[in-house]
Design an enzyme around this catalytic site. Structure first.
Site, PDB file in Angstrom:
ATOM      1  N   ALA A  26       0.723  -1.042  -0.065  1.00 58.68           N
ATOM      2  CA  ALA A  26       0.250   0.084  -0.315  1.00 58.68           C
ATOM      3  C   ALA A  26       0.615   1.720  -0.034  1.00 58.68           C
ATOM      4  CB  ALA A  26      -0.876  -0.169   1.367  1.00 58.68           C
ATOM      5  N   ARG A  29       2.347   1.541  -3.530  1.00 66.09           N
ATOM      6  CA  ARG A  29       1.560   2.554  -4.642  1.00 66.09           C
ATOM      7  C   ARG A  29       0.676   3.705  -4.282  1.00 66.09           C
ATOM      8  NH1 ARG A  29      -0.364  -3.746  -6.629  1.00 66.09           N
ATOM      9  NH2 ARG A  29       1.871  -4.197  -7.497  1.00 66.09           N
ATOM     10  N   ASN A 107       6.068  -0.449  18.976  1.00 68.10           N
ATOM     11  CA  ASN A 107       6.546   0.236  20.199  1.00 68.10           C
ATOM     12  C   ASN A 107       8.422   0.695  19.874  1.00 68.10           C
ATOM     13  OD1 ASN A 107       6.906  -1.985  21.095  1.00 68.10           O
ATOM     14  ND2 ASN A 107       6.671  -1.322  23.588  1.00 68.10           N
ATOM     15  N   ASP A 132       1.398  -8.431  19.025  1.00 65.52           N
ATOM     16  CA  ASP A 132       0.870  -8.133  20.525  1.00 65.52           C
ATOM     17  C   ASP A 132      -0.222  -6.878  20.474  1.00 65.52           C
ATOM     18  OD1 ASP A 132       2.786  -9.565  20.785  1.00 65.52           O
ATOM     19  OD2 ASP A 132       4.348  -8.480  21.628  1.00 65.52           O
ATOM     20  N   ARG A 176       5.173 -10.965  25.597  1.00 65.96           N
ATOM     21  CA  ARG A 176       5.825 -10.750  26.580  1.00 65.96           C
ATOM     22  C   ARG A 176       6.064  -9.771  27.805  1.00 65.96           C
ATOM     23  NH1 ARG A 176      11.748 -10.194  23.694  1.00 65.96           N
ATOM     24  NH2 ARG A 176      11.585 -11.676  23.006  1.00 65.96           N
ATOM     25  N   ALA A 191     -10.775 -21.241  27.231  1.00 67.01           N
ATOM     26  CA  ALA A 191     -10.586 -21.539  28.506  1.00 67.01           C
ATOM     27  C   ALA A 191     -11.224 -21.091  30.267  1.00 67.01           C
ATOM     28  CB  ALA A 191      -9.165 -21.074  28.168  1.00 67.01           C
ATOM     29  N   LYS A 218     -14.961 -32.637  36.686  1.00 66.97           N
ATOM     30  CA  LYS A 218     -14.512 -31.894  35.334  1.00 66.97           C
ATOM     31  C   LYS A 218     -13.475 -32.082  35.661  1.00 66.97           C
ATOM     32  CE  LYS A 218     -15.206 -27.999  32.552  1.00 66.97           C
ATOM     33  NZ  LYS A 218     -14.198 -27.713  32.017  1.00 66.97           N
ATOM     34  N   GLU A 227       3.227 -15.800  27.790  1.00 66.55           N
ATOM     35  CA  GLU A 227       4.230 -15.680  28.314  1.00 66.55           C
ATOM     36  C   GLU A 227       5.115 -15.120  28.505  1.00 66.55           C
ATOM     37  OE1 GLU A 227       6.082 -13.822  23.278  1.00 66.55           O
ATOM     38  OE2 GLU A 227       7.832 -15.169  24.664  1.00 66.55           O
TER      39      GLU A 227
HETATM   40  N1  ATP Z   1      14.976   3.380  22.632  1.00 61.66           N
HETATM   41  C1  ATP Z   1      15.455   3.412  21.682  1.00 61.66           C
HETATM   42  N2  ATP Z   1      16.098   3.676  20.432  1.00 61.66           N
HETATM   43  C2  ATP Z   1      16.785   3.838  19.229  1.00 61.66           C
HETATM   44  N3  ATP Z   1      15.896   2.330  19.030  1.00 61.66           N
HETATM   45  C3  ATP Z   1      15.012   1.765  19.090  1.00 61.66           C
HETATM   46  C4  ATP Z   1      14.836   1.703  20.706  1.00 61.66           C
HETATM   47  N4  ATP Z   1      14.079   0.839  21.033  1.00 61.66           N
HETATM   48  C5  ATP Z   1      14.459  -0.217  20.031  1.00 61.66           C
HETATM   49  N5  ATP Z   1      14.228   0.933  18.826  1.00 61.66           N
HETATM   50  C6  ATP Z   1      15.041   0.102  17.206  1.00 61.66           C
HETATM   51  O1  ATP Z   1      13.827  -0.358  17.053  1.00 61.66           O
HETATM   52  C7  ATP Z   1      14.094  -1.536  17.208  1.00 61.66           C
HETATM   53  C8  ATP Z   1      12.829  -2.458  17.311  1.00 61.66           C
HETATM   54  O2  ATP Z   1      12.156  -2.706  18.455  1.00 61.66           O
HETATM   55  P1  ATP Z   1      11.744  -3.886  19.303  1.00 61.66           P
HETATM   56  O3  ATP Z   1      12.288  -5.287  19.581  1.00 61.66           O
HETATM   57  O4  ATP Z   1      11.819  -3.742  20.859  1.00 61.66           O
HETATM   58  O5  ATP Z   1      10.298  -4.389  18.666  1.00 61.66           O
HETATM   59  P2  ATP Z   1       8.590  -3.998  18.422  1.00 61.66           P
HETATM   60  O6  ATP Z   1       9.189  -2.700  17.420  1.00 61.66           O
HETATM   61  O7  ATP Z   1       8.631  -2.951  19.820  1.00 61.66           O
HETATM   62  O8  ATP Z   1       7.842  -5.091  17.627  1.00 61.66           O
HETATM   63  P3  ATP Z   1       7.996  -6.526  18.565  1.00 61.66           P
HETATM   64  O9  ATP Z   1       7.309  -5.742  20.342  1.00 61.66           O
HETATM   65  O10 ATP Z   1       6.154  -6.233  17.678  1.00 61.66           O
HETATM   66  O11 ATP Z   1       8.331  -7.150  18.066  1.00 61.66           O
HETATM   67  C9  ATP Z   1      15.185  -2.213  17.879  1.00 61.66           C
HETATM   68  O12 ATP Z   1      15.884  -3.492  16.922  1.00 61.66           O
HETATM   69  C10 ATP Z   1      16.190  -0.887  17.717  1.00 61.66           C
HETATM   70  O13 ATP Z   1      16.703  -0.683  16.668  1.00 61.66           O
HETATM   71  O1  F6P Z   2      11.179 -13.370  17.700  1.00 62.86           O
HETATM   72  P1  F6P Z   2      11.659 -13.477  19.389  1.00 62.86           P
HETATM   73  O2  F6P Z   2      12.227 -12.168  18.462  1.00 62.86           O
HETATM   74  O3  F6P Z   2      11.639 -14.342  19.958  1.00 62.86           O
HETATM   75  O4  F6P Z   2      10.847 -11.780  19.545  1.00 62.86           O
HETATM   76  C1  F6P Z   2       9.527 -12.745  20.120  1.00 62.86           C
HETATM   77  C2  F6P Z   2       8.751 -11.823  20.885  1.00 62.86           C
HETATM   78  O5  F6P Z   2       8.512 -11.081  19.414  1.00 62.86           O
HETATM   79  C3  F6P Z   2       6.669 -10.742  20.034  1.00 62.86           C
HETATM   80  O6  F6P Z   2       6.286 -12.474  18.981  1.00 62.86           O
HETATM   81  C4  F6P Z   2       6.290  -9.860  19.720  1.00 62.86           C
HETATM   82  O7  F6P Z   2       6.451  -9.397  17.824  1.00 62.86           O
HETATM   83  C5  F6P Z   2       6.280 -11.355  20.809  1.00 62.86           C
HETATM   84  O8  F6P Z   2       5.087 -11.973  21.446  1.00 62.86           O
HETATM   85  C6  F6P Z   2       7.336 -12.203  22.125  1.00 62.86           C
HETATM   86  O9  F6P Z   2       7.829 -11.652  23.067  1.00 62.86           O
HETATM   87 MG    MG Z   3       7.524  -3.684  21.288  1.00 62.15          MG
END
Ligand code: ATP
Ligand code: F6P
Ligand code: MG
Length: 327
Positions: A26, A29, A107, A132, A176, A191, A218, A227
């Protein structure tokens, strides 16, 4: 009036989620429709630092809307946490004249985007993509619906064998720090107990309810645990339950990364397409450093720093519903 955006970069970052490809499609394009050059950054912020950036065209995103994973690949980049790493990444954007960025992730990825924008003035827009569903400012995140439906279909199967053997199953789902997958899949599969990080129901309560059920014969029971629950996930819960309820035939299943893959549901494809379109429109209109969300079926723009800081509040009645329905 902000400068007109002419070249945008798009990347996926953090854990992958089904629907990321639909979002990339998206973005690409919509940008091309507006005559904006669009560049795909591979492997999240790692690819930005290591200059893995390629121009994309309409064909680059053909035949991907139905695929899980992400054609751009994703990563968690340690180097991007450092100012030096971000400077390298910025230089690679600057040399191509990229003056806008769409970050598809969770985030953490938005925190990285916000820093890039604050430090180097690169306008960013975030698309919430995480299984998540833990982001403030949106009712939906790309990937949650697919992941939770995967969990539901797995737990339904577990219920069949649990029923056949009169067993107690402890099923661990992902999350997590967030219990949405556990809560939604647990309610949808009936559940008997659900354990999530946001509501630290004590295991004493679970033991009491299972022991009462054991008395009335039951024996088939499902406990869905996120997790990130403080008990240490399904194995931790099983250990405690087995010690208090030794007569129950108990098994553990950890669903794991199966929840992150697979073809996105229709809902995930739709929200990804809608959000991806609005991300580009938003950059064009000069609205940046926001996360695109959908709230009450309307596109919603949350300042990225708010989306990062605020927590989505889980509605109180969910846990009450669980207790009343799972008797
Ligand atoms: N405080 C920070 N400063 C700079 N870069 C960051 C920071 N926090 C996260 N990042 C960047 O964003 C990447 C992804 O962050 P994270 O592993 O928290 O995943 P996410 O985007 O929250 O997705 P999910 O939690 O769904 O896996 C990190 O590996 C890093 O490169
Ligand atoms: O694939 P990885 O790096 O083990 O991360 C697992 C985490 O990522 C998530 O799947 C979110 O993307 C969480 O639910 C889980 O804790
Ligand atoms: Mg995250």
């Amino acid at each position: 009036m902000s400068k007109k955006v002419t070249k945008i970069g798009v990347l996926t970052s953090g854990g992958d989620s089904p629907g990321m490809n639909a979002a990339i499609r998206a973005v690409v394009r919509t940008a091309i429709y507006h005559g904006i050059d669009v560049f795909g950054v591979s492997r999240g912020y790692n690819g930005m630092i290591e200059d893995e950036i390629e121009q994309m065209n309409s064909r680059s995103v053909a035949n991907i809307i139905q695929r899980g994973g992400t054609i751009l690949k994703t990563a968690r980049s340690k180097e991007f946490f450092t100012e030096e790493g971000r400077k390298k990444a910025y230089e690679n954007l600057r040399k191509r004249g990229i003056d806008g960025l769409v970050v598809i992730g969770g985030n953490g990825s938005f925190t990285g985007a916000y820093k890039l924008s604050q430090e180097f003035g690169i306008p960013c827009v975030g698309l919430p993509a995480t299984i998540d569903k833990d982001l403030y400012g949106t009712d939906f995140t790309i990937g949650f619906d697919t992941a939770v439906n995967t969990a539901v279909s797995c737990i339904d199967r577990i219920r069949d064998t649990a029923d056949a053997h009169d067993r107690l199953f402890i099923v661990e789902v992902m999350g997590r720090h967030a219990g949405y997958i556990a809560l939604h899949s647990g309610i949808a599969t009936g559940a008997e107990n659900i354990l999530i990080p946001e509501d630290e129901t004590s295991l004493d309560e679970v033991i009491a309810s299972l022991s009462e059920k054991e008395k009335r014969k039951k024996l088939v029971n499902l406990v869905v645990v996120a997790e990130g629950h403080s008990s240490g996930g399904a194995n931790g819960v099983a250990e405690i339950l087995k010690s208090h309820l030794p007569n129950l035939d108990t098994r553990v299943t950890i669903l794991g990364h199966i929840q992150r893959g697979g073809s996105p549901t229709c809902l995930d494809r739709l929200i990804a397409s809608r959000m991806g379109y609005h991300a580009v429109e938003s950059l064009i209109e000069g609205r940046h450093d926001v996360m695109i969300g959908i709230f009450q079926n309307t596109i919603n723009f949350t300042p990225i720093e708010v989306a990062i800081r605020e927590k989505q509040r889980m509605s109180d009645d969910w846990m009450r519903i669980v207790k009343i329905l799972a008797s």
